[in-house]
Design an enzyme around this catalytic site. Structure first.
Site, short mmCIF file in Angstrom:
data_model
loop_
_atom_site.label_atom_id
_atom_site.label_comp_id
_atom_site.label_asym_id
_atom_site.label_seq_id
_atom_site.Cartn_x
_atom_site.Cartn_y
_atom_site.Cartn_z
N SER A 68 7.43 -5.70 -6.32
CA SER A 68 7.64 -4.58 -7.23
C SER A 68 9.07 -4.01 -7.20
O SER A 68 10.03 -4.75 -7.37
CB SER A 68 6.60 -3.52 -6.88
OG SER A 68 6.65 -2.44 -7.74
N ASP A 284 8.65 -5.44 -11.29
CA ASP A 284 7.55 -6.26 -11.80
C ASP A 284 6.93 -5.66 -13.05
O ASP A 284 5.85 -6.07 -13.49
CB ASP A 284 6.48 -6.51 -10.72
CG ASP A 284 5.81 -5.22 -10.27
OD1 ASP A 284 6.40 -4.14 -10.46
OD2 ASP A 284 4.69 -5.29 -9.72
N ALA A 387 3.85 10.14 -10.70
CA ALA A 387 5.13 10.66 -11.16
C ALA A 387 6.16 9.54 -11.28
O ALA A 387 7.07 9.57 -12.13
CB ALA A 387 5.63 11.73 -10.19
N ARG A 511 4.46 12.70 4.04
CA ARG A 511 3.40 11.68 3.98
C ARG A 511 3.96 10.32 4.38
O ARG A 511 5.03 9.93 3.92
CB ARG A 511 2.88 11.64 2.54
CG ARG A 511 1.89 10.55 2.28
CD ARG A 511 1.51 10.44 0.82
NE ARG A 511 1.04 9.08 0.63
CZ ARG A 511 1.80 8.06 0.27
NH1 ARG A 511 3.08 8.23 0.01
NH2 ARG A 511 1.29 6.87 0.17
N PRO A 512 3.24 9.58 5.25
CA PRO A 512 3.74 8.24 5.60
C PRO A 512 3.52 7.30 4.43
O PRO A 512 2.47 7.32 3.80
CB PRO A 512 2.84 7.85 6.78
CG PRO A 512 1.59 8.64 6.61
CD PRO A 512 1.96 9.91 5.91
N ARG A 520 7.74 9.79 3.66
CA ARG A 520 8.32 10.43 2.48
C ARG A 520 8.23 11.95 2.62
O ARG A 520 7.20 12.48 3.04
CB ARG A 520 7.56 10.03 1.22
CG ARG A 520 7.61 8.55 0.92
CD ARG A 520 7.07 8.24 -0.48
NE ARG A 520 6.80 6.81 -0.61
CZ ARG A 520 7.73 5.89 -0.84
NH1 ARG A 520 9.01 6.25 -0.98
NH2 ARG A 520 7.41 4.61 -0.94
P1 NG1 Z 1 3.89 4.61 -0.89
O1 NG1 Z 1 5.00 3.74 -0.38
O2 NG1 Z 1 2.60 4.52 -0.13
O3 NG1 Z 1 4.38 6.01 -1.09
C1 NG1 Z 1 4.37 3.81 -3.40
C2 NG1 Z 1 4.18 4.92 -4.40
C3 NG1 Z 1 2.72 4.95 -4.81
C4 NG1 Z 1 2.28 3.59 -5.36
C5 NG1 Z 1 2.62 2.50 -4.34
C6 NG1 Z 1 2.28 1.12 -4.84
C7 NG1 Z 1 5.32 7.10 -4.51
C8 NG1 Z 1 5.62 8.37 -3.83
N1 NG1 Z 1 4.55 6.23 -3.85
O4 NG1 Z 1 3.50 4.06 -2.33
O5 NG1 Z 1 2.54 5.95 -5.75
O6 NG1 Z 1 2.86 3.34 -6.61
O7 NG1 Z 1 4.00 2.56 -3.99
O8 NG1 Z 1 3.32 0.42 -5.38
O9 NG1 Z 1 5.76 6.90 -5.65
ZN ZN Z 2 5.90 -2.27 -9.71
#
Ligand code: NG1
Ligand code: ZN
Length: 557
Positions: A68, A284, A387, A511-512, A520
């Site tokens: 991605s 992607d 978002a 949040r991990p 994050r």
């Molecule tokens: P993680 O890395 O768990 O925050 C990120 C996006 C998710 C989701 C996934 C899958 C944010 C804050 N987090 O997850 O919403 O899209 O990637 O690709 O955008």
């Molecule tokens: Zn993607």
């Protein structure tokens, strides 16, 4: 034990080409994701698992190789279920166990366990479709996957390069072919023609929007968008930007939806002037965000929350005019139930706008598409967007039937019903899809006659800042209340609560990540300066007191 006529020896011999490195893998929200060169053994084994999943369901299963929006050297893989959904949760555990089996014998034991627990009929055929994004490691990883599929004698269709949502579309088409739910032709042309036909109905006879500049993150969206443009001809004016898919190091680098959303900056590699309309896909092509430069030369972002609000606003208007009564299981009828699903990362202003201006219910779920998707299924029309620009709109069978069977009493009502029906064709029902979402936005803007400024003026985002902090152990952070608070470490949550109080409209959570080895930190406040201050205070504390690694977080530019 034989595996449906295939000997354990045959599988072991094939697996020898892909020894497991000393790494622990986890099948997370986005499947397996890590450095591409660590993934060959995972690919081979996911091939074996895809075969089992196909056999037990008697359906075609998809395998998508992508990482991605993540850096070019990363890669990943995920399984796609028959209707285009994410892998059933209980199978995530099997995937993780299989990927981590240290030896070929342990791998076979893990396979045997799945076969026994799930009662898999090994003598039936299996069918698996495969695609990948543009990552350089993709070639070799596809080969490892195909070796796994071939040793199990699967029927394979390899689409080579596709966007993630296209692969989901193919899987759904193949599995519904010849049924009342037939979704379309399982070819890229089938995909383009379906979207184009739906789009055309919205825009026919209306003034055409000005050119749209589409940053393709130097990824698979670029060639695929070019194919769509060929099909659409003069009905859309798109300039494909950042399309260097063969130049090393370019993918997602300072461009693409994730970069633009995270840093609230325009991507490199394309010109953006006041008056231009622009959007960015991710690597992607399952995420999209829009943006423009206003007359004061300020960068204005229209993210997933704005797209959700645009879609929900339009759907609410059409639903009101259409006045559809949906038959319920108990024999009663009631109006369309519309909901917009969000996560903690949604801008507070968007939630306020949806709840208090549009009067639509807004449930919150944990981060991760599968949670949003699940919640959206509870509505006749379930809009969900993260978002970051990943999202879609789901329509219930009851709603689709009602659109098909209701006759409008006036031309206006008939038109509204047709519009709702059109949306069910235009919007990818399997998964969030940047190309389909782009056409959705373009269709609504055309029908409304809106500029990006007019769309943006529906509500004003609260200033926000998102940061990544690398720590030695991110499992120490445990979230509750749809990721908005930490149950652990308690003392960190107390610090956050105290800090947030210092800022008007302050909101902050930690949040991990489920896809990257980071934590994050999200902060929102009344001014950009306060949002930054709140974020960097908390990011700094996370780094200093909770095992920060590498560079201490500081302002990006
Ligand atoms: P993680 O890395 O768990 O925050 C990120 C996006 C998710 C989701 C996934 C899958 C944010 C804050 N987090 O997850 O919403 O899209 O990637 O690709 O955008
Ligand atoms: Zn993607």
């Amino acid at each position: 034990m034989s595996f449906g006529g295939i000997t354990a020896e045959a599988i072991k011999t094939a697996a020898k080409a892909y020894p497991k490195p000393a790494v622990h893998y986890t099948y997370g929200t986005a499947g397996f994701r890590t450095k591409g060169d660590l993934l060959p053994s995972v690919m081979f084994r996911i091939g074996l698992l895809a075969v089992l999943r196909s056999k037990v369901l008697g359906k075609t299963i998809g395998v998508m190789i992508t990482a991605s929006h993540n850096p070019e050297i990363d890669n990943g893989v995920k399984l796609v279920e028959p209707m285009g959904e994410m892998l059933k949760q209980s199978w995530e555990g099997y995937a993780t166990e299989l990927a981590n089996a240290e030896t070929e014998d342990a791998m076979l034991d893990s396979l045997k366990k799945v076969i026994a627990e799930e009662n898999i009929p090994m003598d039936v055929n299996s069918s698996v479709v495969v695609a990948r994004d543009t990552r350089p490691s993709g070639d070799l990883l596809v080969k490892a996957l195909l070796d796994g599929l071939n040793v199990m004698k699967a029927d394979i269709k390899n689409y080579d390069m596709l966007t993630t949502p296209q692969l989901h579309y193919m899987v759904r088409c193949i599995n519904t072919k010849g049924t009342p739910d037939a979704y379309g032709e399982p070819t890229t042309d089938g995909y383009y023609n379906k979207l184009y036909a739906a789009f055309k109905k919205f825009v026919v006879g209306k003034p055409k929007l000005s050119q749209l500049h589409v940053d393709c993150a130097n990824g698979v969206g670029a060639p695929k968008l070019k194919e769509l443009i060929k099909v659409m001809g003069n009905d859309i004016d798109i300039k494909v930007e950042n399309d260097q898919i063969t130049t090393k190091g370019k993918l997602n680098y300072k461009c693409g939806a994730d970069f633009v959303k995270l840093y609230q900056l325009q991507p490199e590699g394309m010109e953006l002037k006041p008056g231009y309309r622009a959007c960015s896909l991710d690597g992607d092509a399952d995420r999209i965000v829009y943006y423009y430069i206003d007359n004061d030369n300020k960068f204005r972002l229209l993210d997933g929350d704005k797209i959700a609000s645009l879609a929900a606003g339009y759907i609410m208007d059409m639903a009101k005019i259409a006045n559809i009564q949906v038959p319920r299981e108990d024999g009663s009828k009631s109006p369309l139930k519309i909901g917009v699903v969000q996560t903690a990362y949604a801008n507070g202003s968007s939630t306020d706008y949806l709840r208090n201006k549009l009067n639509v219910p807004v449930p919150f779920t944990q981060t991760g598409v599968k949670h949003l998707h699940h919640e959206a299924l509870k509505y006749d029309v379930g809009v969900y967007f993260e978002a970051n620009g990943h999202g879609t709109v789901l329509f219930s069978d009851a709603a689709i039937n009602a659109f098909k069977t209701t006759k409008g009493a006036t031309p206006e009502q008939e038109n509204a019903i047709e519009s709702l029906k059109g949306l069910t064709e235009l919007i990818n029902q399997a998964v969030g899809d940047a190309i389909s979402d782009m056409l959705l936005v373009e269709a609504i803007l055309t029908v409304r006659g809106w500029t990006l400024e007019q769309w943006n003026s529906q509500y004003t985002d609260l200033p926000s800042r998102q940061e990544k902090v690398k720590v030695s152990d991110r499992t120490q952070f445990k979230c509750i209340k749809a990721d908005t608070e930490l149950a652990e470490p308690k003392e960190l949550q107390e610090i956050i609560d105290n800090e947030v109080k210092k800022y008007p409209n302050g909101r902050c959570f930690v949040r991990p990540s489920g896809t990257e080895d980071i934590v994050r930190v999200y902060a929102e406040a009344n001014t950009a300066e306060n949002a930054d201050k709140l974020n960097y205070t908390i990011s700094g504390i996370v780094f200093d007191k909770f095992g920060g690694v590498g560079e201490r977080p500081s302002y990006y530019l």
